[in-house]
Scaffold this motif. Structure first.
Motif, PDB file in Angstrom:
ATOM      1  N   HIS A  36       0.842  -1.210   0.000  1.00  0.00           N
ATOM      2  CA  HIS A  36       0.000   0.000   0.000  1.00  0.00           C
ATOM      3  C   HIS A  36       0.869   1.250   0.000  1.00  0.00           C
ATOM      4  CE1 HIS A  36      -3.270   2.735   0.954  1.00  0.00           C
ATOM      5  NE2 HIS A  36      -2.521   3.221   1.933  1.00  0.00           N
ATOM      6  N   GLU A  37       2.019   1.177   0.684  1.00  0.00           N
ATOM      7  CA  GLU A  37       2.907   2.331   0.771  1.00  0.00           C
ATOM      8  C   GLU A  37       3.386   2.769  -0.607  1.00  0.00           C
ATOM      9  OE1 GLU A  37       7.027   3.683   3.107  1.00  0.00           O
ATOM     10  OE2 GLU A  37       6.343   1.602   3.159  1.00  0.00           O
ATOM     11  N   ARG A  38       3.799   1.807  -1.423  1.00  0.00           N
ATOM     12  CA  ARG A  38       4.256   2.150  -2.773  1.00  0.00           C
ATOM     13  C   ARG A  38       3.091   2.627  -3.646  1.00  0.00           C
ATOM     14  NH1 ARG A  38       8.908   0.665  -5.697  1.00  0.00           N
ATOM     15  NH2 ARG A  38      10.651   0.165  -4.344  1.00  0.00           N
ATOM     16  N   LEU A  39       1.975   1.905  -3.565  1.00  0.00           N
ATOM     17  CA  LEU A  39       0.827   2.294  -4.385  1.00  0.00           C
ATOM     18  C   LEU A  39       0.348   3.698  -4.061  1.00  0.00           C
ATOM     19  CD1 LEU A  39      -1.506  -0.845  -4.610  1.00  0.00           C
ATOM     20  CD2 LEU A  39      -0.197   0.224  -6.448  1.00  0.00           C
ATOM     21  N   SER A  40       0.457   4.081  -2.800  1.00  0.00           N
ATOM     22  CA  SER A  40      -0.031   5.403  -2.403  1.00  0.00           C
ATOM     23  C   SER A  40       0.806   6.524  -3.003  1.00  0.00           C
ATOM     24  CB  SER A  40      -0.042   5.520  -0.875  1.00  0.00           C
ATOM     25  OG  SER A  40       1.280   5.486  -0.356  1.00  0.00           O
ATOM     26  N   VAL A  41       1.991   6.194  -3.483  1.00  0.00           N
ATOM     27  CA  VAL A  41       2.846   7.180  -4.149  1.00  0.00           C
ATOM     28  C   VAL A  41       2.761   7.027  -5.669  1.00  0.00           C
ATOM     29  CG1 VAL A  41       5.212   7.999  -4.473  1.00  0.00           C
ATOM     30  CG2 VAL A  41       4.427   7.304  -2.194  1.00  0.00           C
ATOM     31  N   VAL A  42       2.982   5.792  -6.155  1.00  0.00           N
ATOM     32  CA  VAL A  42       3.007   5.553  -7.599  1.00  0.00           C
ATOM     33  C   VAL A  42       1.618   5.725  -8.208  1.00  0.00           C
ATOM     34  CG1 VAL A  42       3.496   3.842  -9.400  1.00  0.00           C
ATOM     35  CG2 VAL A  42       4.990   4.014  -7.398  1.00  0.00           C
ATOM     36  N   GLY A  43       0.573   5.258  -7.486  1.00  0.00           N
ATOM     37  CA  GLY A  43      -0.782   5.338  -8.013  1.00  0.00           C
ATOM     38  C   GLY A  43      -1.228   6.755  -8.345  1.00  0.00           C
ATOM     39  N   PRO A  44      -1.187   7.676  -7.390  1.00  0.00           N
ATOM     40  CA  PRO A  44      -1.618   9.054  -7.693  1.00  0.00           C
ATOM     41  C   PRO A  44      -0.801   9.715  -8.797  1.00  0.00           C
ATOM     42  CG  PRO A  44      -1.590   8.693  -5.330  1.00  0.00           C
ATOM     43  CD  PRO A  44      -0.964   7.480  -5.952  1.00  0.00           C
ATOM     44  N   PHE A  45       0.523   9.452  -8.837  1.00  0.00           N
ATOM     45  CA  PHE A  45       1.322  10.033  -9.905  1.00  0.00           C
ATOM     46  C   PHE A  45       0.892   9.473 -11.255  1.00  0.00           C
ATOM     47  CE2 PHE A  45       5.476   9.733 -12.374  1.00  0.00           C
ATOM     48  CZ  PHE A  45       5.318  10.985 -12.951  1.00  0.00           C
ATOM     49  N   ALA A  46       0.688   8.140 -11.319  1.00  0.00           N
ATOM     50  CA  ALA A  46       0.246   7.530 -12.575  1.00  0.00           C
ATOM     51  C   ALA A  46      -1.106   8.094 -13.008  1.00  0.00           C
ATOM     52  CB  ALA A  46       0.169   6.015 -12.410  1.00  0.00           C
ATOM     53  N   LYS A  47      -1.981   8.362 -12.048  1.00  0.00           N
ATOM     54  CA  LYS A  47      -3.304   8.907 -12.382  1.00  0.00           C
ATOM     55  C   LYS A  47      -3.204  10.339 -12.895  1.00  0.00           C
ATOM     56  CE  LYS A  47      -8.034   9.120 -10.643  1.00  0.00           C
ATOM     57  NZ  LYS A  47      -8.543   8.137 -11.646  1.00  0.00           N
ATOM     58  N   ARG A  48      -2.212  11.078 -12.399  1.00  0.00           N
ATOM     59  CA  ARG A  48      -2.003  12.428 -12.949  1.00  0.00           C
ATOM     60  C   ARG A  48      -1.547  12.346 -14.402  1.00  0.00           C
ATOM     61  NH1 ARG A  48       0.282  13.164  -7.764  1.00  0.00           N
ATOM     62  NH2 ARG A  48       2.439  13.177  -8.534  1.00  0.00           N
ATOM     63  N   PRO A  51      -5.726   9.670 -16.443  1.00  0.00           N
ATOM     64  CA  PRO A  51      -6.872   9.629 -15.525  1.00  0.00           C
ATOM     65  C   PRO A  51      -7.546   8.257 -15.403  1.00  0.00           C
ATOM     66  CG  PRO A  51      -6.942  11.611 -16.864  1.00  0.00           C
ATOM     67  CD  PRO A  51      -5.833  10.764 -17.417  1.00  0.00           C
ATOM     68  N   ALA A  52      -7.355   7.366 -16.374  1.00  0.00           N
ATOM     69  CA  ALA A  52      -8.006   6.050 -16.327  1.00  0.00           C
ATOM     70  C   ALA A  52      -7.383   5.107 -15.303  1.00  0.00           C
ATOM     71  CB  ALA A  52      -7.957   5.412 -17.714  1.00  0.00           C
ATOM     72  N   VAL A  53      -6.329   5.553 -14.620  1.00  0.00           N
ATOM     73  CA  VAL A  53      -5.606   4.695 -13.677  1.00  0.00           C
ATOM     74  C   VAL A  53      -6.328   4.601 -12.335  1.00  0.00           C
ATOM     75  CG1 VAL A  53      -3.498   4.507 -12.274  1.00  0.00           C
ATOM     76  CG2 VAL A  53      -3.339   5.025 -14.717  1.00  0.00           C
ATOM     77  N   SER A  54      -6.369   3.365 -11.795  1.00  0.00           N
ATOM     78  CA  SER A  54      -6.782   3.141 -10.409  1.00  0.00           C
ATOM     79  C   SER A  54      -5.810   2.143  -9.804  1.00  0.00           C
ATOM     80  CB  SER A  54      -8.224   2.609 -10.334  1.00  0.00           C
ATOM     81  OG  SER A  54      -8.325   1.350 -10.990  1.00  0.00           O
ATOM     82  N   TRP A  55      -5.932   1.865  -8.520  1.00  0.00           N
ATOM     83  CA  TRP A  55      -4.974   0.952  -7.888  1.00  0.00           C
ATOM     84  C   TRP A  55      -5.623   0.221  -6.718  1.00  0.00           C
ATOM     85  CZ3 TRP A  55      -4.577   6.195  -8.235  1.00  0.00           C
ATOM     86  CH2 TRP A  55      -4.715   6.936  -7.062  1.00  0.00           C
ATOM     87  N   THR A  56      -5.062  -0.955  -6.420  1.00  0.00           N
ATOM     88  CA  THR A  56      -5.598  -1.781  -5.343  1.00  0.00           C
ATOM     89  C   THR A  56      -4.538  -2.759  -4.855  1.00  0.00           C
ATOM     90  OG1 THR A  56      -7.350  -3.362  -4.736  1.00  0.00           O
ATOM     91  CG2 THR A  56      -6.502  -3.500  -6.973  1.00  0.00           C
ATOM     92  N   THR A  57      -4.668  -3.147  -3.584  1.00  0.00           N
ATOM     93  CA  THR A  57      -3.823  -4.219  -3.054  1.00  0.00           C
ATOM     94  C   THR A  57      -4.513  -5.566  -3.159  1.00  0.00           C
ATOM     95  OG1 THR A  57      -4.702  -3.848  -0.820  1.00  0.00           O
ATOM     96  CG2 THR A  57      -2.677  -2.668  -1.410  1.00  0.00           C
ATOM     97  N   ASP A  58      -5.753  -5.582  -3.616  1.00  0.00           N
ATOM     98  CA  ASP A  58      -6.545  -6.812  -3.736  1.00  0.00           C
ATOM     99  C   ASP A  58      -6.335  -7.411  -5.128  1.00  0.00           C
ATOM    100  OD1 ASP A  58      -8.706  -8.656  -4.283  1.00  0.00           O
ATOM    101  OD2 ASP A  58      -9.747  -7.820  -2.538  1.00  0.00           O
TER     102      ASP A  58
END
Length: 397
Positions: A36-48, A51-58
């Motif tokens: 989750h720690e990595r996704l919380s950084v990489v995810g928002p940047f990728a979405k910027r 916009p079609a980007v989302s992320w999950t640990t599931d």
């Protein structure tokens, strides 16, 4: 279209996102990662960036409904990579994460995890494997019945480099690319049907070797052709894993900047140049059924008559909706075929060890590898490999 990226918390992911932004009809890109720690950084940047980007640990949630699944995971992170690059040096062998003892260690850790991921993927989805060692992982996926293709950036890197030297667009260069993953040679570089490779030999690294071989060996052939020199260098230099870990720390700090909307130049030092272009081209051909030519990892099926049909090779293939079909090529000479056959035999033994475990299977794979090939070395490397990886191999504890 939905693309799921397993290992989406990687600092490399923005390179993929940059490529995916060129797709028409892309509805969703889901980044999946246990961190989750990595996704919380990489995810928002990728979405910027897209916009079609989302992320999950599931994992199951992220894979649900995917048309294409990209696997780029690294079991054990950079710490395990650094181990792969160091423990073989204790025995005087190359320390590298995709070949030799280090490559076997990575295969043992990786194959079971990738197969578990693939077992959750829908039957109609294509799996694109970036995860090293690509040849072994792709063979495991195909043997398990998945629609999988292995992809590496070596061929597209050579295509770009040769095109620049020839003063033409990359798409005008068709390579005669042969071998196994990370064991490849470029025998020709065709432009308008003419081999232009002889005209640029003098501007390549070690042109005398190229002339003697009659082809251009990939970077990874230096571990075979200059083994002792490489080992000497590795013993006095930081590992590539240490260098990448430092770059990743800087990249994650950059990605945290909410003003950043484009991939930073530093990402080019992370490794994986042109992967996004290779991935976009391959996925486009699978979906558009255009039979465009891509260098991929696929079943041998008689292409190299000196290998079993079920072996996985890396060659040019026409790619359409039904997957890749290897293009016919000139016979492979003994300079390449002998080494290809030897490494392919090792890969078969390596996959058996990854699937079934056991010290003797690990030992036999190492003994078969041309970079090892001696009983005492194989025995010592086996002990070190298992000690370094016991946290990831339940059967070795």
């Amino acid at each position: 279209m939905k693309i799921s990226v397993v290992g989406g918390g990687s600092t490399y992911t923005p390179e993929l996102i940059d490529g995916f932004g060129r797709f028409n009809g892309l509805d969703e890109v889901v980044l999946i990662d246990p961190s989750h720690e990595r996704l919380s950084v990489v995810g928002p940047f990728a979405k910027r960036m897209l916009p079609a980007v989302s992320w999950t640990t599931d994992l199951d949630e992220g894979l649900d409904g995917a048309d294409v699944v990209v696997i780029q995971l690294r079991v054990g992170g950079q710490g395990a990579r650094i181990s792969d690059e160091t423990f073989p040096l204790e025995c005087g062998c190359v320390g590298q994460e995709t070949t030799g003892a280090g490559g076997l260690a990575k295969a043992l850790r990786t194959v079971p995890v990738v197969l578990d991921v693939a077992s959750r993927v829908g039957n109609d989805a294509w799996i694109i494997d970036f995860t090293n060692p690509v040849g072994i992982v792709t063979r495991a996926l195909l043997d398990a019945g998945h629609r999988a293709i292995g992809l590496c950036n070596v061929a597209i890197g050579f295509q770009r480099r040769f095109a620049a030297l020839l003063g033409v667009e990359p798409g005008e260069v068709l390579l005669d690319h042969i071998g196994l993953n990370h064991l490849t040679w470029e025998r020709a570089a065709y432009v308008d049907g003419m081999d232009r490779l002889p005209s640029i030999v003098d501007r390549l690294d070690d042109p005398e070797m190229v002339r003697r071989l009659g082809c251009v060996p990939s970077y990874y052939l230096r571990y075979f052709y200059e083994h002792d020199k490489v080992v000497a260098q590795q013993r006095v230099s930081p590992t590539r894993g240490e260098q990448v870990a430092a770059i990743e720390a800087q990249l994650l700090e950059m990605y945290s900047d909410r003003a950043l909307t484009e991939k930073p130049a530093l990402l080019g030092q992370r490794g994986g140049a042109f992967y996004s272009e290779a991935a976009v081209g391959l996925i486009s051909s699978l979906l558009a059924d255009d039979d465009a030519i891509h260098a991929v990892n696929l079943r041998n099926h008689g292409h190299f008559p000196f290998l079993p049909d079920e072996a996985v090779i890396e060659v040019n293939a026409a790619v359409g909706a039904d997957g890749p079909t290897a293009l016919p090529g000139a016979p492979v000479g003994p300079m390449q075929s002998g080494l290809i056959a030897s490494v392919a035999a090792y890969e078969e033994l390596a996959l058996d060890a990854a699937l079934r475990g056991g010290r003797d299977r690990v030992y036999r794979a190492l003994l078969a590898h041309p970079l090892v090939g001696q009983h005492d070395l194989a025995d010592g490397l086996t002990d070190r490999l298992l000690a370094a990886n016991s946290a990831y191999l339940a059967w070795a504890r």
